[in-house]
Design a protein around this motif. Structure first.
Motif, PDB file in Angstrom:
ATOM      1  N   SER A  90       4.887   2.089  -2.792  1.00  0.00           N
ATOM      2  CA  SER A  90       3.672   2.336  -2.027  1.00  0.00           C
ATOM      3  C   SER A  90       3.983   3.212  -0.819  1.00  0.00           C
ATOM      4  CB  SER A  90       3.075   1.010  -1.556  1.00  0.00           C
ATOM      5  OG  SER A  90       2.058   1.233  -0.609  1.00  0.00           O
ATOM      6  N   TYR A 120      -1.402  -3.055   3.219  1.00  0.00           N
ATOM      7  CA  TYR A 120      -1.428  -3.029   1.761  1.00  0.00           C
ATOM      8  C   TYR A 120      -2.720  -2.360   1.265  1.00  0.00           C
ATOM      9  CZ  TYR A 120       1.979  -6.906   2.236  1.00  0.00           C
ATOM     10  OH  TYR A 120       3.046  -7.705   2.559  1.00  0.00           O
ATOM     11  N   ASP A 169      -1.318   4.137  -3.554  1.00  0.00           N
ATOM     12  CA  ASP A 169      -1.095   2.706  -3.734  1.00  0.00           C
ATOM     13  C   ASP A 169      -2.153   2.119  -4.665  1.00  0.00           C
ATOM     14  OD1 ASP A 169       0.074   0.253  -3.401  1.00  0.00           O
ATOM     15  OD2 ASP A 169      -0.691  -0.099  -1.384  1.00  0.00           O
TER      16      ASP A 169
END
Length: 578
Positions: free
Chosen positions: A408, A431, A437
């Motif tokens: 990522s 995240y 990603d």
């Protein structure tokens, strides 16, 4: 049969844990985790160098089954006796969830509570490291000798694997029929098998190495620290939390620490931080090393304006894709409460049975698209449907894969919020914050389902239970990931090596930029996270760093070949004749 008593190393540790610590040493190692155990071992090998290890957690007594029984790993995770129990800040791209992060609160650090999966990463990881300015000596050729130095691979030593190092590795037996079906399904789906994911060719599926030695967890403490605990120049203190680095100007001259409510100081010629990717930047910032403007805002007088401290945070996120099994072949019955006495007895007296394995005995690495140069997905296969906390979505038999992207481009931060060392820092990983990603997350789920849907799994496949058939479109997949994903517990890169303005460490010495007498050796030093579990890369990094700190001549680079599909490397390792 009598219960085995602690060995001499454990007894020595028990004697020294609360004894009077020296007030002056050559080297103080802050953190008795994976890297700290390596550094303590290697530097104290010189009888003329006094070394003090300060570990904030407690001792890893040999009689503690929750540490040393491989199958007991769900017990220390989440327990305040073994785990620092961190949580991220609300993650903006994960529905505001706080993501739980387990970190080892015991000698050996996270190597005493982790899943014991041993993955070096891909050789291209280290080529990526070495492509950055000043990082040329961290390419795979220079790292491989240290990977070999650190390990005893019971599957056999060769030009890629070591045979005489302190870290003992056993290969998973993977004899459960679900493993065989999974490997066959991977081949049917168009992915190869490989002989050794830590050898010539990582790409493919295989049995996994685990840091297990004859049915016991083989942590960094067991491998590196306990065998040398009787050295007169090595001192270890547990329950000793370092609260501040002591400076004279920009030179580190020691540390302050607390133990059982009392505050102590120790002077040292060198201070080596081995607290990990969370605690190392926290201690640096508390001590005045970091972004000067941010430190001043908290009332901290800057010692060195090193803006990269706490930046570049990287991690792996993962999900479980779970299936019900038609056949009663999973390990679920053996883990039920009424069978646990037998499991414990088999392990305690004979070091065998379901208690003697971590159950992550096989998996693999694949590329999810043609744009990536080397595998960006990692699979761990498990012959049971269960979460780390022991919960299961079904009462019967099942199986699962742990899957997630490895590269990522999301970056996060670790920042202190007060001057109190007991306050945990603010962690934000970001995240799912980038297009890359999110794209690779969708690809990872589709690749996993493609493999698990092959005919080789038909005798067992009784339907997907998580996320389930209702999750199909790209957005449905991402919504499920936002709700269900957990960290794979690989925080890294928050004090990275390099020579640019946002780097923290000199790659040739591990010294913190702008300071003297202060070094960092742990996962925070990594410039980029590797494609796999990070325990093995951290041990390698520490082995190499020990030579750099001691002034030893580094091991010569290896000329062993490695697989690179872009370069047209052969699928199998070339023989010496070629």
């Amino acid at each position: 049969m009598k219960l085995r008593m602690p060995d001499r190393a454990s007894e020595a540790l028990a004697r020294t844990t609360l004894g009077a610590a020296p007030d002056r040493v050559d080297v103080v190692v802050v953190g008795g985790g994976s890297a700290g155990c390596v550094i303590a071992n290697r530097l104290s090998a010189d009888a003329g160098t006094s070394v003090l290890v300060l570990e904030a957690g407690r001792a890893d007594l040999k009689i503690d089954p929750f540490i040393h029984m491989p199958a007991a790993l769900p017990f220390p995770i989440g327990s305040r006796f073994y785990d620092w129990k961190y949580e991220s800040e609300p993650e903006p791209h994960m529905n505001g969830r706080r993501i739980y992060h387990a970190r080892g609160k015991v000698l050996g650090g996270s190597s005493s509570i982790n899943g014991m999966i041993f993955q070096r990463g891909n050789p291209m990881d280290y080529e990526r490291w070495a492509a950055d300015p000043g990082m040329e000596s961290w390419d795979f050729a220079h790292c491989l000798p240290y990977f070999k130095k650190m390990e005893t691979c019971r599957a056999g030593a060769d030009e890629w694997r070591g045979g005489s190092g302190p870290l003992i590795l056993e290969r998973g037996p993977a004899t459960n029929p679900l493993f065989g079906a999974f490997f066959a399904a991977a081949v049917e789906a168009g992915y190869p098998l490989t002989d050794d994911v830590n050898g010539y060719r990582q790409e493919g599926f295989a049995k996994f190495d685990r840091n297990i030695n004859r049915g016991r967890r083989w942590s960094a403490a067991r491998a590196y620290l306990h065998p040398v605990m009787n050295r007169p120049n090595l001192h270890v203190r547990t329950l000793a939390m370092t609260t501040r680095i002591l400076f004279e100007g920009t030179r580190a001259v020691g540390v302050e620490y607390t133990q059982l409510g009392a505050t102590h100081t120790v002077r040292a010629g060198e201070v080596v931080l081995c607290g990990g990717a969370i605690n190392t930047p926290q201690l640096l910032q508390l001590s005045g090393v970091g972004n000067a403007d941010e430190l001043k805002a908290l009332g901290i007088t800057p010692v060195a304006d090193v803006k990269g401290v706490g930046e570049h945070l990287q991690d792996h996120l993962e999900v479980y894709i779970q299936y019900a099994s038609k056949q009663p072949v999973s390990i679920a019955p053996g883990l039920k409460y009424h069978n646990r006495p037998k499991l414990a007895a088999d392990w305690l007296f004979f070091r065998k049975g379901l208690g003697a394995t971590n159950h992550f005995e096989g998996g693999g690495f694949v590329r999810s698209n043609d744009d990536v140069d080397y595998p960006n997905l990692m699979f761990h296969f498990l012959p049971i449907a269960i979460r780390y906390d022991g919960s299961s979505p079904i009462k019967g038999h099942g199986y699962q894969v742990h899957i997630g992207p490895m590269y990522s481009d999301a970056r996060g931060t670790i920042k202190i919020t007060s001057t109190n060392p007991m306050d945990k820092p603010a962690m934000r990983f970001n995240y799912l914050s980038t297009d890359q990603d999110r794209r690779e997350w969708v690809e990872s789920i589709r690749v996993a389902r493609h493999i698990l849907g092959q005919s080789a799994m038909d005798p067992f496949n009784d339907g997907e239970i998580s996320p389930g058939p209702s999750v199909e479109t790209d957005e449905e997949i991402l919504d499920w990931v936002r709700k269900d994903a957990e960290t794979a517990l690989h925080p890294s890169c928050t004090a990275r090596m390099g020579v640019d303005d946002m780097s923290v460490l000199d790659p040739l010495t591990m010294a913190v930029h702008g300071t003297q007498g202060l070094r960092v050796v742990d996962a925070s030093a990594m410039p980029y996270v590797t494609n796999g579990n990070i325990y093995a890369p951290v041990i390698m990094l520490a082995e190499k760093a020990a030579d750099l700190i001691a002034g030893n001549t580094p091991l010569p680079p290896s000329d062993a070949p490695w697989y690179n599909h872009r370069a047209g490397s052969p699928l199998h390792a070339p023989t010496k004749a070629t």
